[in-house]
Write a protein that holds these residues in place. Sequence first.
Motif: not given
Length: 96
Positions: A16-24, A49-58
Motif C-alpha cells: 500500500v505505501l508505494p500507492f500512497v507515495s505515488f498519490f502524494t 518507472d523512475s517515479v515508481l522507483s522513488g515511491c519505494i523509498i517509503a
Amino acid sequence: MKFIDNMLFGLILGTVLPFVSFFTYYKVKFDGMGYYHFMRHLELANIFDSVLSGCIIANIISFFLLLWRKKERGAQGVLGATIIWAVIIVVLKGIE
C-alpha cells in the motif's frame, strides 16, 4: 501492537505505501493537472518507472523503522513486498 509483528501486516504495508507515495507525489507536484494527464505526462516523459522507483523509498523507511522497533516479521513482509515491486519495475523497464 502484536499485529505489527506479523508478516501479513508487513506485506500489506509494503504493497500500500508505494500507492500512497505515488498519490502524494501527484498531489504535491501536479495538483492542478488531471490524473489522466498526469499519467500521460509520465508516459511521454518516459519517467513512470523512475517515479515508481522513488515511491519505494517509503518501503525502505518502513522496513528500517520496523527493524528498529524489533518487529522482524513485519519487516520481512515489507521486504517481500519491496522485492515484488522491484520485479514489477524491472519488467516495466524491460517493456520500454
